[in-house]
Motif scaffolding. Sequence first.
Motif, PDB file in Angstrom:
ATOM      1  N   PHE A 234      42.636  15.290  13.231  1.00  8.58           N
ATOM      2  CA  PHE A 234      41.984  14.804  14.449  1.00  8.58           C
ATOM      3  C   PHE A 234      42.278  13.327  14.675  1.00  8.58           C
ATOM      4  CE2 PHE A 234      38.242  12.760  16.436  1.00  8.58           C
ATOM      5  CZ  PHE A 234      38.299  13.376  17.678  1.00  8.58           C
ATOM      6  N   ALA A 235      42.633  12.968  15.906  1.00  8.02           N
ATOM      7  CA  ALA A 235      42.829  11.570  16.312  1.00  8.02           C
ATOM      8  C   ALA A 235      41.802  11.234  17.391  1.00  8.02           C
ATOM      9  CB  ALA A 235      44.242  11.362  16.834  1.00  8.02           C
ATOM     10  N   ALA A 236      40.960  10.232  17.151  1.00 13.72           N
ATOM     11  CA  ALA A 236      39.863   9.905  18.070  1.00 13.72           C
ATOM     12  C   ALA A 236      40.357   9.207  19.332  1.00 13.72           C
ATOM     13  CB  ALA A 236      38.836   9.030  17.357  1.00 13.72           C
ATOM     14  N   GLY A 237      41.462   8.457  19.240  1.00 12.06           N
ATOM     15  CA  GLY A 237      41.921   7.702  20.397  1.00 12.06           C
ATOM     16  C   GLY A 237      41.022   6.511  20.667  1.00 12.06           C
ATOM     17  N   PRO A 274      40.585  22.167  20.233  1.00 14.91           N
ATOM     18  CA  PRO A 274      39.190  22.275  20.670  1.00 14.91           C
ATOM     19  C   PRO A 274      38.695  23.708  20.759  1.00 14.91           C
ATOM     20  CG  PRO A 274      40.592  21.759  22.532  1.00 14.91           C
ATOM     21  CD  PRO A 274      41.456  21.677  21.308  1.00 14.91           C
ATOM     22  N   ARG A 275      39.595  24.688  20.735  1.00 19.85           N
ATOM     23  CA  ARG A 275      39.189  26.089  20.788  1.00 19.85           C
ATOM     24  C   ARG A 275      39.764  26.818  19.584  1.00 19.85           C
ATOM     25  NH1 ARG A 275      37.024  27.198  25.607  1.00 19.85           N
ATOM     26  NH2 ARG A 275      37.234  29.433  25.350  1.00 19.85           N
ATOM     27  N   GLY A 276      39.257  27.994  19.292  1.00 15.85           N
ATOM     28  CA  GLY A 276      39.707  28.747  18.132  1.00 15.85           C
ATOM     29  C   GLY A 276      41.126  29.262  18.298  1.00 15.85           C
ATOM     30  N   PRO A 533      35.450  13.565  24.476  1.00 12.17           N
ATOM     31  CA  PRO A 533      35.850  14.693  25.331  1.00 12.17           C
ATOM     32  C   PRO A 533      36.351  15.913  24.566  1.00 12.17           C
ATOM     33  CG  PRO A 533      36.681  12.627  26.224  1.00 12.17           C
ATOM     34  CD  PRO A 533      36.091  12.298  24.892  1.00 12.17           C
ATOM     35  N   LEU A 534      37.218  15.698  23.574  1.00  7.98           N
ATOM     36  CA  LEU A 534      37.776  16.820  22.833  1.00  7.98           C
ATOM     37  C   LEU A 534      36.703  17.518  21.994  1.00  7.98           C
ATOM     38  CD1 LEU A 534      40.700  17.865  22.822  1.00  7.98           C
ATOM     39  CD2 LEU A 534      41.016  16.701  20.628  1.00  7.98           C
ATOM     40  N   LEU A 535      35.868  16.706  21.316  1.00 11.54           N
ATOM     41  CA  LEU A 535      34.825  17.287  20.470  1.00 11.54           C
ATOM     42  C   LEU A 535      33.723  17.922  21.316  1.00 11.54           C
ATOM     43  CD1 LEU A 535      34.499  14.599  17.659  1.00 11.54           C
ATOM     44  CD2 LEU A 535      36.017  16.587  17.806  1.00 11.54           C
TER      45      LEU A 535
END
Length: 578
Positions: A234-237, A274-276, A533-535
């Motif tokens: 994961f990259a938070a940006g 973000p999705r399975g 946003p992604l999380l």
Amino acid sequence: MDHTRTLFFTGKGGVGKTSLSCATGLALAEAGKRVLIVSTDPASNLDEVLGTPLGQTPCAIAGAPGLFALNIDPEAAAHDYKERMVAPYRGILPAAAIASMEEQFSGACTVEIAAFDEFAKLLGDPAATLGFDHVIFDTAPTGHTLRLLTLPSAWTDFIASSTGGASCLGPLAGLEKQKALYAATVAQLSDPATTTIVLVARAEVSALREAERTRHELQDLGVRNLRLALNGVFAAGQTGDDVALAMEGRGRDAVAEMPAGLSLLPRDQFPFLPRGTVGLDSLQSLFRPAPAFVPSPEPFAPGRLPAGLVPLLDDLEAAGHGVIMTMGKGGVGKTTMAAALAVALAARGHKVVLSTTDPAAHLAATMAGEASNLCVARIDPEAEVARYRDEVLAKAGASLDESGRAMLEEDLRSPCTEEIAVFRAFARTVEGGKDGFVVLDTAPTGHTILLLDAAEAYHREVLRTQADMPDAVRNLLPRLRDPSFTRILIVTLAEATPVHEAERLAQDLGRAGITPYAWVINQSLLASGTAHPLLAQRGRYEMAFIRKVSDELAPRTALVPWQADVPVGKTGLLRLVR
């Protein structure tokens, strides 16, 4: 990644072995190769990820020309194996003799031998997979996988030292004629020109520690063509979100502190999604750059969510004693939940034993120290085998002559002995719930169900080698079925595969006469309060699964947020039950 003909994907439960093995198979098929994916996991979810019902023979995957898959079903393999052994004698031997033979083939030992027999057939016999350019094995969580990989040597050594033929009666019958196949299996595993082992891990300390342990043990087996696949990076940006920054920082620190041997392996990295990863479209995204994120224009109001662990802890404490078992798919946090509840009960003044039946045994790392009123233990297979052998030789061997004792000692050298010994230790641990709280961190689902279902079979197996049956073994099933004595907590994540796997587990328990007490949904990003946003998108994805559990599946539900600080040690674990 360079692809040998055979690839194994292995690692700690929940790191994404199935996703990566399926994505790799799909990419190879799209490149024009004929690919077979094989699951050796008793708790396989290969069908769900690939979107095609599977059986024990290669099945074409809908929408993916050239891609095929199959499940090695241990129970079905055991049934077929038993029938192959018994069928030739039907109509020849008396009915009582046939019934006795069938009993000998009813234990977990037969299941393991039969599953290995299928595995060896695919890996050691070139004709079995002749029509495929690549064969990919999606293996079970690490403890089971390592046992599977060491079985060729274990069975070969046992057969070689067995002077009078395999004396483990039913299950080992006929293994002598398989020696050539097992030797070919061992050779195939250790040939770097044909086989690659991909160690799958997330950027987490526990997953990387498990991968390093696996690397050592595989090298001891002569398997050295290894790669590391880091999944879900994961990259938070540019963000000020605490949860996102903690997730990125935790991953960065874990990779920086990676064991030296592991860091030297060739490495592939895959992004956080973000999705399975269920369905072919999702699998393709693992190997393709993600499109720019577009936030949803509609506001999201999750409504009322289930409570945390405190009300569940209060209910468990009210009983005053008994067994609490955490069960579920590998990687969902069973160990953490078991440790948190044990530490919290101990902090409230209760005497607690915290133990594990998991072959991978991550309990010590999670505890990271001692706590008052709490005894931390582990069912150690080597110690239990030694204890069981001594006990059997003292009781059953005392009246035997030299030849008879030699046969008994030979019988006790078989790999079946470990299963019996560990089962007895499990029964003894459960018995401790009479006098206080026993919290059991159980093995991943398939292993646990085989253990529970094996109770009746082990009654017979113990009687075969010993004149009496321990009370702990005799009383195990009644205790597991008594809701006032044993409380099963099904631990899951708010994702498709873990929830569906947990649903199957609940159904299996129901058939065994065991009713789950509660479900725990762990590591919820929706409950964490993240605004990244992604999380946040991942949090929205969780909502349907949280509702399914709380509204349809669970008698009571606890929802545990994703933790910015890793919940290890007494302080970290107690944070979960505040």
